[in-house]
Write a protein that holds these residues in place. Structure first.
Motif, PDB file in Angstrom:
ATOM      1  N   ALA A  80       0.843  -1.202   0.000  1.00 28.85           N
ATOM      2  CA  ALA A  80       0.000   0.000   0.000  1.00 28.85           C
ATOM      3  C   ALA A  80       0.879   1.253   0.000  1.00 28.85           C
ATOM      4  O   ALA A  80       0.621   2.209  -0.740  1.00 28.85           O
ATOM      5  CB  ALA A  80      -0.933  -0.007   1.208  1.00 28.85           C
ATOM      6  N   ARG A  81       1.922   1.240   0.780  1.00 28.08           N
ATOM      7  CA  ARG A  81       2.830   2.395   0.836  1.00 28.08           C
ATOM      8  C   ARG A  81       3.611   2.545  -0.463  1.00 28.08           C
ATOM      9  O   ARG A  81       3.795   3.661  -0.950  1.00 28.08           O
ATOM     10  CB  ARG A  81       3.753   2.277   2.041  1.00 28.08           C
ATOM     11  N   VAL A  82       4.041   1.435  -1.046  1.00 29.46           N
ATOM     12  CA  VAL A  82       4.800   1.480  -2.310  1.00 29.46           C
ATOM     13  C   VAL A  82       3.963   2.097  -3.428  1.00 29.46           C
ATOM     14  O   VAL A  82       4.481   2.850  -4.253  1.00 29.46           O
ATOM     15  CB  VAL A  82       5.301   0.071  -2.706  1.00 29.46           C
ATOM     16  N   VAL A  83       2.669   1.796  -3.448  1.00 25.16           N
ATOM     17  CA  VAL A  83       1.812   2.326  -4.515  1.00 25.16           C
ATOM     18  C   VAL A  83       1.283   3.727  -4.197  1.00 25.16           C
ATOM     19  O   VAL A  83       0.406   4.232  -4.892  1.00 25.16           O
ATOM     20  CB  VAL A  83       0.652   1.362  -4.874  1.00 25.16           C
ATOM     21  N   GLY A  84       1.822   4.348  -3.148  1.00 19.94           N
ATOM     22  CA  GLY A  84       1.493   5.744  -2.894  1.00 19.94           C
ATOM     23  C   GLY A  84       0.473   6.024  -1.819  1.00 19.94           C
ATOM     24  O   GLY A  84       0.052   7.166  -1.653  1.00 19.94           O
ATOM     25  N   HIS A  85       0.060   5.014  -1.073  1.00 18.50           N
ATOM     26  CA  HIS A  85      -0.864   5.257   0.032  1.00 18.50           C
ATOM     27  C   HIS A  85      -0.018   5.508   1.281  1.00 18.50           C
ATOM     28  O   HIS A  85       0.677   4.608   1.747  1.00 18.50           O
ATOM     29  CB  HIS A  85      -1.770   4.054   0.272  1.00 18.50           C
ATOM     30  N   PRO A  86      -0.075   6.701   1.819  1.00 18.23           N
ATOM     31  CA  PRO A  86       0.796   7.052   2.953  1.00 18.23           C
ATOM     32  C   PRO A  86       0.286   6.470   4.279  1.00 18.23           C
ATOM     33  O   PRO A  86      -0.032   7.203   5.225  1.00 18.23           O
ATOM     34  CB  PRO A  86       0.767   8.577   2.946  1.00 18.23           C
ATOM     35  N   ILE A  87       0.204   5.162   4.355  1.00 22.08           N
ATOM     36  CA  ILE A  87      -0.333   4.491   5.541  1.00 22.08           C
ATOM     37  C   ILE A  87       0.514   4.851   6.755  1.00 22.08           C
ATOM     38  O   ILE A  87       1.719   4.640   6.772  1.00 22.08           O
ATOM     39  CB  ILE A  87      -0.349   2.950   5.348  1.00 22.08           C
ATOM     40  N   ASP A  88      -0.143   5.418   7.773  1.00 17.86           N
ATOM     41  CA  ASP A  88       0.542   5.707   9.029  1.00 17.86           C
ATOM     42  C   ASP A  88      -0.318   5.317  10.228  1.00 17.86           C
ATOM     43  O   ASP A  88       0.025   5.581  11.371  1.00 17.86           O
ATOM     44  CB  ASP A  88       0.950   7.174   9.119  1.00 17.86           C
ATOM     45  N   ARG A  89      -1.460   4.690   9.934  1.00 14.87           N
ATOM     46  CA  ARG A  89      -2.379   4.271  10.999  1.00 14.87           C
ATOM     47  C   ARG A  89      -2.993   2.929  10.601  1.00 14.87           C
ATOM     48  O   ARG A  89      -3.470   2.771   9.482  1.00 14.87           O
ATOM     49  CB  ARG A  89      -3.468   5.320  11.191  1.00 14.87           C
ATOM     50  N   ILE A  90      -2.981   2.008  11.541  1.00 12.40           N
ATOM     51  CA  ILE A  90      -3.644   0.714  11.345  1.00 12.40           C
ATOM     52  C   ILE A  90      -4.769   0.617  12.361  1.00 12.40           C
ATOM     53  O   ILE A  90      -4.562   0.890  13.546  1.00 12.40           O
ATOM     54  CB  ILE A  90      -2.657  -0.458  11.517  1.00 12.40           C
ATOM     55  N   MET A  91      -5.951   0.261  11.893  1.00 12.80           N
ATOM     56  CA  MET A  91      -7.087   0.018  12.778  1.00 12.80           C
ATOM     57  C   MET A  91      -7.383  -1.473  12.721  1.00 12.80           C
ATOM     58  O   MET A  91      -7.680  -2.012  11.647  1.00 12.80           O
ATOM     59  CB  MET A  91      -8.326   0.791  12.321  1.00 12.80           C
ATOM     60  N   ILE A  92      -7.313  -2.126  13.851  1.00 13.08           N
ATOM     61  CA  ILE A  92      -7.630  -3.544  13.953  1.00 13.08           C
ATOM     62  C   ILE A  92      -9.048  -3.647  14.495  1.00 13.08           C
ATOM     63  O   ILE A  92      -9.333  -3.206  15.612  1.00 13.08           O
ATOM     64  CB  ILE A  92      -6.646  -4.282  14.871  1.00 13.08           C
TER      65      ILE A  92
END
Length: 161
Positions: A80-92
């Motif tokens: 997800a980050r490689v394709v440009g989604h700046p993931i900085d939060r995970i919700m479980i």
């Protein structure tokens, strides 16, 4: 672990909606009773196309119980980050009365009180949180991991404005 997913999303919605790309990665269970509730809530808060979603039976427990599943989860976050989604939060997103928990841990929900059920979910979420913090720390140093235990429809509903 929190129990009011609706309130949490309400607080985050303005910030998340302003971002151009998905910055949240949702890990949830495959249970059909919850998918529509989660998507409806996110959409109603203006968060359509602002999050990525990944599904494992048992959510955190699935990642903890099967090493391959855990590796695939991490690879999806990284992709997800490689394709440009700046993931900085995970919700479980965990939920009550989970069939995967019955399978993985031999639990019989009719014999398990809500506090015991909550503690089992909390144990699994914490185990996964520690793992994700460790393996993603270099790539996402400010990673925020939140977790929620969603109620069943017969317990109460996620309130959507």
């Amino acid at each position: 672990m929190k129990t009011n997913f609706d309130e949490y999303v309400n607080e985050l919605a303005p910030t998340l909606a302003a971002s151009e790309k998905a910055s949240v990665f949702l890990l949830t269970c495959m249970d059909y009773r919850y998918a529509h509730r989660i998507v409806d809530l996110m959409d109603n808060k203006g968060l359509r196309r602002k999050y990525d979603i990944f599904v494992l039976a048992g959510a955190a427990a699935g990642a903890n119980e099967d090493e391959k599943w855990r590796e695939v989860l991490v690879e999806h976050i990284k992709t997800a980050r490689v394709v440009g989604h700046p993931i900085d939060r995970i919700m479980i997103l965990e939920h009550r009365d989970c069939g995967a928990y019955k399978e993985f841990f031999g639990l019989k929900w009719e014999d398990v009180t809500p506090p015991v059920e909550f503690e089992k979910h909390l144990e699994q979420v914490e185990k996964l949180r520690v793992y994700l913090d460790e393996v993603l720390h270099d790539e996402i140093p400010n990673l925020i991991i939140d977790s929620f235990l969603l109620a069943r429809d017969e317990d109460d509903r996620l309130i959507i404005d």
